[in-house]
Design an enzyme around this catalytic site. Structure first.
Site, short mmCIF file in Angstrom:
data_model
loop_
_atom_site.label_atom_id
_atom_site.label_comp_id
_atom_site.label_asym_id
_atom_site.label_seq_id
_atom_site.Cartn_x
_atom_site.Cartn_y
_atom_site.Cartn_z
N THR A 26 18.44 -17.07 -80.81
CA THR A 26 18.45 -17.17 -82.33
C THR A 26 19.09 -18.34 -82.89
O THR A 26 18.24 -18.91 -83.74
CB THR A 26 19.66 -16.08 -82.82
OG1 THR A 26 19.32 -14.87 -82.04
CG2 THR A 26 19.47 -15.85 -84.20
N GLY A 79 24.30 -17.61 -82.97
CA GLY A 79 24.26 -16.39 -82.72
C GLY A 79 25.63 -15.60 -82.22
O GLY A 79 26.62 -16.21 -82.10
N ALA A 80 25.45 -14.50 -81.62
CA ALA A 80 26.45 -13.63 -80.92
C ALA A 80 25.96 -12.73 -80.05
O ALA A 80 24.70 -12.18 -80.27
CB ALA A 80 27.56 -13.10 -82.11
N ASP A 81 26.73 -12.36 -78.91
CA ASP A 81 26.25 -11.14 -78.30
C ASP A 81 26.60 -9.79 -78.81
O ASP A 81 25.91 -8.94 -78.60
CB ASP A 81 26.78 -11.25 -76.95
CG ASP A 81 26.17 -12.58 -76.31
OD1 ASP A 81 24.90 -13.06 -76.13
OD2 ASP A 81 27.20 -13.34 -75.80
N LYS A 91 30.79 -13.86 -77.38
CA LYS A 91 29.82 -14.69 -76.98
C LYS A 91 29.82 -15.35 -75.91
O LYS A 91 30.71 -14.88 -75.00
CB LYS A 91 29.80 -15.82 -78.21
CG LYS A 91 29.55 -15.47 -79.76
CD LYS A 91 29.79 -16.70 -80.64
CE LYS A 91 29.43 -18.00 -80.26
NZ LYS A 91 27.82 -17.88 -80.12
N ARG A 93 27.00 -15.41 -73.59
CA ARG A 93 25.88 -14.92 -72.49
C ARG A 93 25.10 -16.08 -72.18
O ARG A 93 24.59 -16.25 -71.18
CB ARG A 93 24.92 -13.86 -72.97
CG ARG A 93 25.37 -12.61 -71.82
CD ARG A 93 24.27 -11.43 -72.44
NE ARG A 93 22.99 -12.00 -72.75
CZ ARG A 93 22.13 -11.25 -73.40
NH1 ARG A 93 22.48 -9.86 -73.92
NH2 ARG A 93 20.79 -11.51 -73.58
N GLY A 94 24.92 -17.09 -73.13
CA GLY A 94 23.91 -18.36 -72.76
C GLY A 94 24.68 -19.44 -72.06
O GLY A 94 24.21 -20.52 -71.84
N GLU A 100 30.46 -24.21 -78.41
CA GLU A 100 30.48 -23.26 -79.38
C GLU A 100 31.70 -23.02 -79.98
O GLU A 100 31.88 -23.18 -81.33
CB GLU A 100 29.63 -22.13 -79.01
CG GLU A 100 28.22 -22.15 -78.53
CD GLU A 100 27.74 -20.95 -78.35
OE1 GLU A 100 28.55 -20.12 -77.75
OE2 GLU A 100 26.42 -20.58 -78.61
N LYS A 118 23.53 -5.70 -82.11
CA LYS A 118 24.53 -6.15 -81.77
C LYS A 118 25.89 -6.00 -82.41
O LYS A 118 27.08 -6.33 -81.96
CB LYS A 118 24.50 -7.79 -81.66
CG LYS A 118 23.24 -8.22 -80.94
CD LYS A 118 23.09 -9.75 -80.71
CE LYS A 118 21.94 -10.36 -80.00
NZ LYS A 118 22.10 -11.92 -79.89
O1 DER Z 1 25.88 -17.60 -75.44
C1 DER Z 1 26.00 -17.62 -76.75
O2 DER Z 1 27.08 -17.58 -77.37
C2 DER Z 1 24.80 -17.15 -77.70
O3 DER Z 1 25.12 -17.75 -78.88
C3 DER Z 1 24.66 -15.71 -77.75
O4 DER Z 1 25.85 -15.37 -78.45
C4 DER Z 1 23.50 -15.31 -78.42
O5 DER Z 1 22.33 -15.57 -77.84
P1 DER Z 1 21.06 -15.03 -78.54
O6 DER Z 1 20.94 -15.40 -79.81
O7 DER Z 1 20.17 -15.61 -77.46
O8 DER Z 1 21.13 -13.24 -78.44
#
Ligand code: DER
Length: 222
Positions: A26, A79-81, A91, A93-94, A100, A118
């Site tokens: 995102t 973004g956030a998970d 958050k 997952r990336g 961040e 989400k």
């Molecule tokens: O890893 C992270 O913190 C990302 O911001 C995750 O929380 C959101 O990733 P996405 O936009 O690919 O779902």
């Protein structure tokens, strides 16, 4: 929906701003959308090597500065998970959670972009809780997490490379699956364990603007 959220977030961008670029799919859409405002005087702080590359790819590479080179972050967009209605966020997952959190917590205004699925009642709902740890001590730290907080832990391994994921900071990630919903105080409690460098629990920005997009193409503020 990610593109819709990204273009919606452009309204918060003003000339002269220092903008924190989050990480993830995102956040990538936001960076691409930001290229349309290249006529503005913007300074950008990326929270991952991935976001740096995307900024370069859209011609914004010359605006990038490391966090140590700026005096403030006017706006962070990320973004956030998972996010609850009380704005407790999960958050990481990336794998970019440490930088961040530095940027997202420093920002004057923090805008979070999520798709409807989400928004959850509690965290974690589906994802593990990422914990960035000192590689030299990772198994000890994982054991301490299980001993003090229960649940199970797993060292995060990547694709395309044998062995653990190594973050942009040279650390490992231990993914923790607690036995049930967590209290937001766990964000600070986890960091009491020596060797824990950061967690994917973001509980301290209840003032964040959380924009939620759904399949009908509407965007509403949480
Ligand atoms: O890893 C992270 O913190 C990302 O911001 C995750 O929380 C959101 O990733 P996405 O936009 O690919 O779902």
């Amino acid at each position: 929906m990610k593109h819709l959220l990204a273009t919606h977030a452009l309204r918060y961008v003003k000339g002269g701003m220092v903008i924190g670029l989050g990480s993830g799919t995102t956040a990538r859409e936001f960076i691409k959308a930001l290229a349309a405002l290249r006529h503005l005087d913007l300074t950008l702080v990326a929270t991952s090597a991935d976001s740096e590359v995307v900024a370069y790819e859209v011609g914004l590479g010359d605006r990038l500065r490391p966090m140590w080179a700026v005096d403030k972050i006017d706006l962070a967009v990320d973004g956030a998970d998972e996010v609850t209605r009380g704005k407790l966020m999960l958050k990481g997952r990336g794998g970019a959670l440490l930088r961040e959190k530095v940027v997202d917590y420093a920002a004057e205004k923090f805008v979070v972009l999520v798709e409807r699925h989400k928004v959850v009642d509690f965290i974690p709902a589906r994802n593990p809780v990422p914990v960035e740890v000192l590689p030299w001590a990772w198994r000890h730290v994982a054991r301490q997490i299980e001993k003090k907080f229960g649940g199970s832990t797993a060292l995060r391994t990547g694709e395309g490379k044998l062995g653990p994921v190594v973050t942009d900071n040279g650390n490992y990630i231990v993914d923790w699956r607690p036995e049930g919903p967590i209290d937001e105080r766990v964000e600070d409690e986890l960091k009491q364990i020596p060797g824990v460098l950061e967690t994917g629990i973001f509980s301290k920005r209840k003032d964040a603007v959380v924009l939620v997009a759904d399949e009908k193409g509407t965007v509403e503020e949480l």
